[in-house]
Design a protein around this motif. Structure first.
Motif: not given
Length: 847
Positions: A753-766, A805-815
């Motif tokens: 079920t987390q896959g579905e939640r992640l798919a619905a996660l927008d950039d702001q929430a991420l 921390l630098q990787a967190l700041a640059a993290l995007k949904r595909p990763q």
């Protein structure tokens, strides 16, 4: 004889107290150097105040308050908020009060306070949620039914006179919490409205903010609370005469213990301070003291002292004495020894010196406690009306004599012996007791050479020859933080043995070797902790930077060359520790055994002897890391060694093979417990950043799904964790009704079920989740040392955390989705430690 201590007085901050217009009692403690803030709220209502027809209602309401309030839905409630910002939160229901407490980063204090007060005053109390939470309370009831401390407390209540509420069932379960009944709902609402209002609340806040800022936060969030005045609580029934004074009972785990309960009454001012003073010396590890004398006579191996009941002018003090023989004559000898020590202490002179030492100990305690522990400690002190920083005043010193007289009154002593021996059923509400009355037995006369505790060597440091350890060390010193020299510091030590030993034997031996030193260090605020494995041991010391070098000079020689007494007592205590471990919750047993997931297969080890340990040390490697110690202290520590080299980063640990591995812990228990650890598939910063965020994303949802919605059990956990040198995500569950395969199935379903939640996660929430994670940086020397030490053990470079921390700041949904794919496909492996055998298919034995 003890001498007056010469430790310089510490500037110990005192809370400033006031009462708001709505009746709320507020205490504020400003600590400019702390990076964390803490809140403690005490509600003057407990299990003794609940309707007699609904046992457990007070405890049940404590649970319900965390399930959302009118101002904050469950996803934004205190629990979710604190978890998201890396803090800690909990609650506790006692006989006459209920405590709610949390610790958060200092800049989040206002947000946490708003949520905590809103949940206390405006809970949703949704009936469907109540039905689900009742199952959680029932699972907790079943778990506590196997807990020795709980069963001992229940048994002690049976000895009190008829009508005393300490004997009543207070935990609650499926049978006593009639959620479906309208009468129960009316009683629950009335109970909440009467007691959960400003006139019943005591709020204590601790943080680096000024008193004016703390006061403004309290006014803003607490002033709107409804206030209906302080509600009168019923007076307790009489404590005496006891219905029975000698009992035997069956306890889980099989470790024999003698419980001596003293029924006490507060007859004069200063009794709380007097009791705290007395407990300090009852617990003393010093030669000539009660515990040392019992150990030397081989009558026991440990003693714990705690209050199991306290309200108004009544209290019950419990001495839990572990490792006492089954023979009634031996038990009687132990009782006689305790009473003899009390008699000695009552007439001993030189107690004035102990009072001065006690004052120094209290000041060190207040100076060294972290924010949350300090908030809870002051909450207790303010409720009792005494200031620990002042030591034992005149009233307290006078009360010591009255307290000791009561403890020597035979009418006030209850003796309870617990072991694995089967006993008949004893009629008691709620929990199942196996117990019967035991005949009194007298002990033969015995002379004890009791002594008052000698001067603490860390309170009165004296010039001594520097011990030469004859070993080399690799050391890394991190810079002294902004608090400066003399502030808090932390040291980690790791001894790597070339030859494997029995971890249980080694741990028992070294803990015995350290216990007197560790007890003396604790009196001056230095916490000494040791853990052993079959390839060596790890030691941590935390406390005042100015005292740490002196403590190290005593600790390391004791570890390298344990005294003869440690070799005599170590094997016996190793056996006792193994027995006691069996009485712990399976969930906790498995957490302690997590390193087994990555350990080599166990093999028979040669017996541990002084000569063999000496030979092991000759080939051992000693690594150390310290934070907060100034240059002079560093030099003082390094002079202990024959040579010192820089602690370089080791090679990264090899990642284990992908796959699904199952290890049966071999624990015989009625509940099922399962821990699934999922290591990272790679050690680079980008992978770790994505997995940390994934763990943060899953944490609250996992808790709500498996604990609240599915009601699998009371103990449920999900989070990012390091096990030995491996980092990853840990899922853990203990259930009274689900099998291991069923628990695993629920974890797998949750992950899907987390896959579905992640798919619905927008950039702001991420970005918000990543921002919360980034804010969880070390805020104290202890946190900083732990971070760097774990990185060292994992073979990670010093710059790794900055890269994460630098990787967190640059993290995007595909990763993040890629990390989810790695987790769900077990690319880093799934490693299960459980109380059951592996399933027939799909799982391998550990390699």
């Amino acid at each position: 004889m003890p001498a007056a201590c010469t430790l310089p007085s510490l500037n110990v901050a005192q809370p400033q107290c006031r009462q708001l217009a709505n009746g709320l009692q507020v205490a504020m403690l400003s600590l400019p150097d702390t990076a964390k803030a803490a809140i403690s709220v005490r509600v003057a209502v407990g299990s003794h105040d609940e309707p007699a027809e609904y046992p457990g209602m007070a405890h049940f309401l404590e649970h319900l308050l965390f399930l959302g309030s009118s101002g904050y839905a469950v996803e934004q409630s205190l629990m979710a908020f604190v978890q998201a910002c890396g803090g800690q939160v909990n609650a506790s229901t006692q006989a006459r009060h209920t405590d709610y407490f949390c610790e958060v980063p200092a800049d989040r204090l206002g947000e946490a306070l708003a949520r905590l007060l809103d949940m206390l005053a405006h809970p949703l109390l949704d009936q469907a949620a109540q039905l689900r939470e009742r199952e959680v309370v029932h699972a907790e009831f079943l778990a506590r039914g196997q807990d020795p401390d709980t069963l001992v407390a229940v048994a002690l209540g049976q000895a009190l006179p008829v009508g005393h509420r300490f004997a009543a069932f207070q935990a609650g379960n499926r049978d006593t919490l009639a959620v479906e009944q309208a009468a129960f709902q009316q009683a629950l609402q009335a109970f909440h409205q009467r007691f959960y209002q400003a006139g019943q609340l005591s709020l204590l806040v601790v943080g680096p903010q000024t008193i004016a800022e703390l006061d403004e936060l309290a006014q803003r969030h607490a002033a709107p609370l409804p206030g209906r005045g302080h509600q009168r609580q019923s007076s307790p029934a009489a404590l005496l005469p006891l219905r029975v004074q000698q009992l035997r009972m069956t306890l889980p785990g099989g470790a024999p213990s003698l419980q001596l309960a003293f029924v006490l009454e507060w007859t004069e001012p200063g009794m709380d301070a007097a009791l705290d003073f007395l407990q300090s010396w009852l617990r003393s590890e010093a030669p000539g003291g009660l515990l040392a004398g019992l150990r030397e006579a081989q009558l026991c191996h440990g003693l714990q002292v705690r209050l199991v009941y306290r309200y108004a002018d009544q209290a019950m003090l419990l001495l839990s004495i572990a490792g006492v023989d089954e023979a009634p004559a031996t038990q009687a000898e132990v009782v006689a020894a305790v009473l003899g020590w009390l008699e000695f202490f009552a007439v001993a002179d030189q107690r004035g010196a102990l009072c001065e030492r006690y004052r120094a100990i209290q000041c060190q305690r207040l100076h060294s406690l972290p924010a949350l522990a300090l908030a809870r400690y002051w909450q207790d002190c303010l409720a009792a009306g005494w200031s620990p920083g002042a030591g034992l005043n005149g009233a307290g010193q006078a009360a010591v004599a009255g307290l000791l007289a009561q403890m020597q009154d035979a009418r006030r002593l209850l003796r309870l012996f617990g072991s694995s021996r089967p006993m008949p059923a004893w009629p008691a509400p709620g929990f199942t007791l196996q117990m019967q009355e035991a005949p009194p037995v007298s002990a033969a006369p015995c002379s004890w050479a009791w002594q008052l505790p000698p001067a603490n060597p860390f309170l009165e440091p004296a010039a001594a020859a520097m011990p030469a350890l004859g070993i080399a060390a690799r050391v890394r010193w991190l810079p002294v933080p902004a608090t400066g020299a003399g502030g808090p510091a932390t040291l980690y030590w790791r001894c790597w043995l070339v030859e494997r030993v029995d971890a249980g034997e080694l741990q028992a031996l070294l803990r015995v070797a350290l216990r007197t030193i560790a007890a003396d260090a604790a009196e001056v605020g230095i916490v000494v902790q040791l853990t052993a494995w079959d390839d060596g041991w790890q030691l941590s010391l935390q406390g005042s930077a100015g005292l740490l070098p002196t403590v190290v000079q005593q600790v390391l020689p004791a570890l390298l060359a344990p005294a003869p007494a440690a070799w005599q007592q170590g094997p016996r205590e190793a056996r006792q520790a193994a027995i006691q471990a069996q009485a712990e919750m399976p969930f906790r047993q498995l957490l302690g055994r997590l390193p087994e997931l990555f350990a080599a297969p166990r093999a028979e080890c040669a017996a541990l002897t002084a000569q063999r340990l000496h030979e092991c040390y000759r080939q051992a490697r000693f690594d150390a890391l310290g934070v907060g110690v100034n240059a002079a202290g560093q030099a003082e520590i390094e002079r202990l060694f024959s040579s010192v080299a820089p602690l370089n980063t080791p090679e990264p640990s090899a990642m284990g093979p992908a796959g699904r591995y199952w290890q049966d812990a071999g624990i015989d228990c009625s509940d099922t417990a399962l821990l699934m650890f999922c290591p990272l598939p790679a050690a680079d910063a980008a992978t770790e950043a994505a997995w940390r965020l994934l763990a943060q994303f899953c944490q609250g949802a996992f808790y709500r799904r498996l604990r609240s919605e599915l009601q699998l059990g009371y103990a449920v956990y999900c989070g990012f964790r390091q096990v030995q040198a491996q980092r990853g995500i840990l899922f853990a569950v203990q259930s009274p009704h689900a099998s291991a395969e069923q628990i695993l199935g629920h974890i797998e379903a949750f992950l899907k079920t987390q896959g579905e939640r992640l798919a619905a996660l927008d950039d702001q929430a991420l970005a918000l989740i990543a921002s919360e994670l980034s804010r969880q940086t070390p805020s104290s020397p202890q946190d900083l040392a732990e971070q760097h030490w774990h990185a060292h053990l994992a073979g990670l470079p010093a710059a790794h955390e900055t890269a994460v921390l630098q990787a967190l700041a640059a993290l995007k949904r595909p990763q993040l989705l890629a990390a989810y794919g790695q987790l769900s496909q077990a690319q880093g492996s799934w490693r299960v430690l459980a109380t059951a055998a592996k399933p027939a298919t799909g799982w391998s034995s550990p390699r």
